[in-house]
Design a protein around this motif. Structure first.
Motif, short mmCIF file in Angstrom:
data_model
loop_
_atom_site.label_atom_id
_atom_site.label_comp_id
_atom_site.label_asym_id
_atom_site.label_seq_id
_atom_site.Cartn_x
_atom_site.Cartn_y
_atom_site.Cartn_z
N ARG A 72 0.83 -1.20 0.00
CA ARG A 72 0.00 0.00 0.00
C ARG A 72 0.87 1.26 0.00
NH1 ARG A 72 -5.85 -0.11 0.91
NH2 ARG A 72 -6.27 -2.26 0.36
N PHE A 73 1.92 1.26 0.82
CA PHE A 73 2.83 2.40 0.86
C PHE A 73 3.53 2.58 -0.49
CE2 PHE A 73 7.01 4.30 1.93
CZ PHE A 73 6.53 5.54 2.33
N ASN A 74 3.89 1.46 -1.11
CA ASN A 74 4.52 1.50 -2.43
C ASN A 74 3.55 2.08 -3.46
OD1 ASN A 74 6.34 1.12 -4.49
ND2 ASN A 74 6.62 -1.05 -4.12
N MET A 75 2.27 1.77 -3.34
CA MET A 75 1.28 2.36 -4.24
C MET A 75 1.21 3.87 -4.06
SD MET A 75 -2.03 -0.06 -4.38
CE MET A 75 -1.81 -1.61 -3.58
N ILE A 76 1.31 4.34 -2.83
CA ILE A 76 1.28 5.78 -2.57
C ILE A 76 2.49 6.46 -3.19
CG2 ILE A 76 1.41 7.51 -0.73
CD1 ILE A 76 -0.32 5.59 0.96
N PHE A 80 2.44 9.35 -6.15
CA PHE A 80 3.16 10.62 -6.13
C PHE A 80 4.04 10.77 -7.37
CE2 PHE A 80 2.55 10.85 -1.39
CZ PHE A 80 1.80 12.01 -1.43
N LEU A 81 4.69 9.69 -7.75
CA LEU A 81 5.53 9.71 -8.94
C LEU A 81 4.68 9.95 -10.19
CD1 LEU A 81 8.50 9.33 -9.72
CD2 LEU A 81 8.06 6.91 -9.96
N VAL A 86 2.48 13.65 -14.41
CA VAL A 86 1.36 14.38 -15.00
C VAL A 86 1.62 15.88 -14.94
CG1 VAL A 86 -1.09 14.95 -14.65
CG2 VAL A 86 -0.34 12.57 -14.59
N TYR A 87 2.12 16.36 -13.81
CA TYR A 87 2.45 17.78 -13.68
C TYR A 87 3.52 18.17 -14.69
CZ TYR A 87 4.48 22.01 -11.73
OH TYR A 87 4.99 23.27 -11.57
N LEU A 106 4.53 6.03 -18.06
CA LEU A 106 3.50 5.06 -17.71
C LEU A 106 3.99 3.97 -16.77
CD1 LEU A 106 1.73 4.61 -21.15
CD2 LEU A 106 0.95 5.90 -19.17
N ILE A 107 5.26 3.98 -16.43
CA ILE A 107 5.81 2.94 -15.55
C ILE A 107 5.11 2.91 -14.20
CG2 ILE A 107 7.90 2.23 -14.32
CD1 ILE A 107 9.48 3.08 -16.79
N PRO A 108 4.82 4.06 -13.55
CA PRO A 108 4.09 3.98 -12.27
C PRO A 108 2.70 3.36 -12.40
CG PRO A 108 5.13 6.11 -12.47
CD PRO A 108 5.30 5.42 -13.79
N VAL A 109 2.05 3.54 -13.53
CA VAL A 109 0.72 2.95 -13.73
C VAL A 109 0.83 1.42 -13.73
CG1 VAL A 109 -1.20 2.73 -15.35
CG2 VAL A 109 -0.11 4.95 -15.02
#
Length: 136
Positions: A72-76, A80-81, A86-87, A106-109
């Motif tokens: 879950r923490f890794n998902m958070i 953020f990444l 996106v920013y 797209l790697i974080p997705v």
């Protein structure tokens, strides 16, 4: 236990976080050229952090609850990444200079998808252990 399904998903997150961002471009700008994760210190640290968290989650196989929390923490961290990407993509100029968004954004997705699948498998294991304890 290496033979569990969530280990494969978490290995995918490790590969996505530690190897792929340094081969795939994040974005391309006119003055800088192709930007990889190694060019941005904060981005590379975030990718390494996700890989380390996934590796820690693999070795926490005896404690499924802490493994679930680590994921879950890794998902958070990945969210953020993704928010940073996106920013950054919204602030890339598209006028006279050539700017392109790279596939590396797209790697974080994909990491989040693998982490969700891993948590689903962990939950399934936890439910199995609870059902066996109920029969005793």
């Amino acid at each position: 236990m290496i033979q569990r399904v969530q280990t494969l998903y978490l290995t995918g997150v490790i590969l996505l976080g530690a190897v792929l961002p340094f081969w795939v471009s994040l974005w391309t700008t006119g003055e800088e050229g192709v930007v990889f994760a190694k060019n941005e210190i904060a981005v590379s640290l975030a990718f390494y952090g996700t890989a380390v968290l996934a590796a820690l989650a693999i070795f926490k196989y005896k404690d499924r609850k802490s493994q679930f929390v680590l994921n879950r923490f890794n998902m958070i961290v990945n969210l953020f990444l993704l928010g940073f990407f996106v920013y950054r993509s919204l602030n890339l100029s598209g006028g006279a200079q050539v700017s392109e968004k790279g596939i590396g954004m797209l790697i974080p997705v994909f990491s989040i998808v693998f982490l969700v699948l891993a948590n689903k498998s962990i939950k399934k294991d936890e439910d199995l252990v609870k059902s066996v304890d109920r029969l005793r």
